[in-house]
Each structure stands twice: as structure tokens, then as C-alpha cells.
Motif scaffolding. Structure first.
Motif, PDB file in Angstrom:
ATOM      1  N   MET A   1      -8.660 -12.490  -9.291  1.00  0.00           N
ATOM      2  CA  MET A   1      -8.445 -11.094  -9.600  1.00  0.00           C
ATOM      3  C   MET A   1      -7.151 -10.572  -8.973  1.00  0.00           C
ATOM      4  O   MET A   1      -6.465  -9.771  -9.564  1.00  0.00           O
ATOM      5  CB  MET A   1      -9.642 -10.288  -9.107  1.00  0.00           C
ATOM      6  N   LEU A   2      -6.833 -11.012  -7.782  1.00  0.00           N
ATOM      7  CA  LEU A   2      -5.607 -10.558  -7.124  1.00  0.00           C
ATOM      8  C   LEU A   2      -4.412 -11.472  -7.397  1.00  0.00           C
ATOM      9  O   LEU A   2      -3.345 -11.255  -6.844  1.00  0.00           O
ATOM     10  CB  LEU A   2      -5.835 -10.470  -5.614  1.00  0.00           C
ATOM     11  N   ARG A   3      -4.605 -12.464  -8.244  1.00  0.00           N
ATOM     12  CA  ARG A   3      -3.542 -13.428  -8.495  1.00  0.00           C
ATOM     13  C   ARG A   3      -2.338 -12.763  -9.157  1.00  0.00           C
ATOM     14  O   ARG A   3      -1.195 -12.966  -8.749  1.00  0.00           O
ATOM     15  CB  ARG A   3      -4.079 -14.555  -9.371  1.00  0.00           C
ATOM     16  N   TRP A   4      -2.550 -11.936 -10.205  1.00  0.00           N
ATOM     17  CA  TRP A   4      -1.433 -11.325 -10.924  1.00  0.00           C
ATOM     18  C   TRP A   4      -0.705 -10.259 -10.105  1.00  0.00           C
ATOM     19  O   TRP A   4       0.530 -10.245 -10.097  1.00  0.00           O
ATOM     20  CB  TRP A   4      -1.909 -10.765 -12.255  1.00  0.00           C
ATOM     21  N   PRO A   5      -1.385  -9.353  -9.411  1.00  0.00           N
ATOM     22  CA  PRO A   5      -0.625  -8.396  -8.586  1.00  0.00           C
ATOM     23  C   PRO A   5       0.204  -9.069  -7.495  1.00  0.00           C
ATOM     24  O   PRO A   5       1.335  -8.664  -7.224  1.00  0.00           O
ATOM     25  CB  PRO A   5      -1.711  -7.501  -7.975  1.00  0.00           C
ATOM     26  N   ILE A   6      -0.335 -10.129  -6.911  1.00  0.00           N
ATOM     27  CA  ILE A   6       0.427 -10.839  -5.881  1.00  0.00           C
ATOM     28  C   ILE A   6       1.629 -11.532  -6.504  1.00  0.00           C
ATOM     29  O   ILE A   6       2.733 -11.522  -5.938  1.00  0.00           O
ATOM     30  CB  ILE A   6      -0.490 -11.829  -5.132  1.00  0.00           C
ATOM     31  N   ALA A   7       1.467 -12.122  -7.671  1.00  0.00           N
ATOM     32  CA  ALA A   7       2.584 -12.783  -8.350  1.00  0.00           C
ATOM     33  C   ALA A   7       3.660 -11.772  -8.731  1.00  0.00           C
ATOM     34  O   ALA A   7       4.862 -12.024  -8.576  1.00  0.00           O
ATOM     35  CB  ALA A   7       2.079 -13.523  -9.580  1.00  0.00           C
ATOM     36  N   ILE A   8       3.233 -10.609  -9.211  1.00  0.00           N
ATOM     37  CA  ILE A   8       4.209  -9.570  -9.585  1.00  0.00           C
ATOM     38  C   ILE A   8       4.953  -9.070  -8.354  1.00  0.00           C
ATOM     39  O   ILE A   8       6.182  -8.910  -8.379  1.00  0.00           O
ATOM     40  CB  ILE A   8       3.498  -8.426 -10.332  1.00  0.00           C
ATOM     41  N   LEU A   9       4.240  -8.829  -7.264  1.00  0.00           N
ATOM     42  CA  LEU A   9       4.908  -8.387  -6.032  1.00  0.00           C
ATOM     43  C   LEU A   9       5.868  -9.445  -5.508  1.00  0.00           C
ATOM     44  O   LEU A   9       6.945  -9.118  -4.995  1.00  0.00           O
ATOM     45  CB  LEU A   9       3.863  -8.039  -4.966  1.00  0.00           C
ATOM     46  N   PHE A  10       5.500 -10.718  -5.622  1.00  0.00           N
ATOM     47  CA  PHE A  10       6.392 -11.783  -5.182  1.00  0.00           C
ATOM     48  C   PHE A  10       7.668 -11.799  -6.012  1.00  0.00           C
ATOM     49  O   PHE A  10       8.773 -11.901  -5.465  1.00  0.00           O
ATOM     50  CB  PHE A  10       5.666 -13.134  -5.282  1.00  0.00           C
ATOM     51  N   VAL A  11       7.551 -11.668  -7.320  1.00  0.00           N
ATOM     52  CA  VAL A  11       8.730 -11.661  -8.198  1.00  0.00           C
ATOM     53  C   VAL A  11       9.605 -10.447  -7.906  1.00  0.00           C
ATOM     54  O   VAL A  11      10.841 -10.551  -7.847  1.00  0.00           O
ATOM     55  CB  VAL A  11       8.298 -11.702  -9.682  1.00  0.00           C
ATOM     56  N   VAL A  12       9.000  -9.285  -7.686  1.00  0.00           N
ATOM     57  CA  VAL A  12       9.773  -8.079  -7.382  1.00  0.00           C
ATOM     58  C   VAL A  12      10.500  -8.239  -6.048  1.00  0.00           C
ATOM     59  O   VAL A  12      11.667  -7.844  -5.918  1.00  0.00           O
ATOM     60  CB  VAL A  12       8.848  -6.840  -7.376  1.00  0.00           C
TER      61      VAL A  12
END
Length: 79
Positions: A1-12
């Protein structure tokens, strides 16, 4: 569930790091901005700073003081 928000924050964060390193060009604060204003000044040494006299300061509002009363006359309205 937290995989996509963490991936987006990492890319940002990676993009922010790369941008600060100057990959997209120099940062706006890296150079002097609006130097034309300094070049267009005419006789800046003629500018004089003088203290405000008591007569000039009489109409100035005091910061933190009560609001000045307006000189308005009032009367009762006829019924």
C-alpha cells in the motif's frame, strides 16, 4: 500500500537533487538579478536620509497605540 507513495517521493527527491546540482541549468539565485536597475540610477550619492521632525511626526500613527479618533461631529436623526 505504501509502495507507490514511497516510490514517488524517491523520484521527486532524486529530481530535486539533480536540479540543485545544475543539470537543468544554473539556479536563478546563482547570478545577479536585475542589474539594470543599479546601472540606471542617476546620482545615487545625492540621496540624503534625514530624521523626521516632531511636526512631521504629529500625524503619524503610533504602532501599538490606540487608533486616532476621527474629528466627526454627530447628531441624533429626527424621527
Amino acid at each position: 500500500m505504501l509502495r507507490w507513495p514511497i516510490a514517488i517521493l524517491f523520484v521527486v527527491n532524486v529530481l530535486a537533487f539533480v536540479a540543485l546540482r545544475g543539470v537543468f541549468g544554473p539556479t536563478p539565485i546563482a547570478s545577479a538579478r536585475e542589474t539594470n536597475h543599479l546601472n540606471r540610477q542617476i546620482h545615487p550619492d545625492w540621496l540624503k536620509v534625514r530624521p523626521v521632525s516632531a511636526a512631521d511626526a504629529a500625524d503619524q500613527a503610533v504602532v501599538g497605540g490606540p487608533a486616532p479618533e476621527a474629528p466627526i461631529s454627530t447628531s441624533e436623526l429626527p424621527q
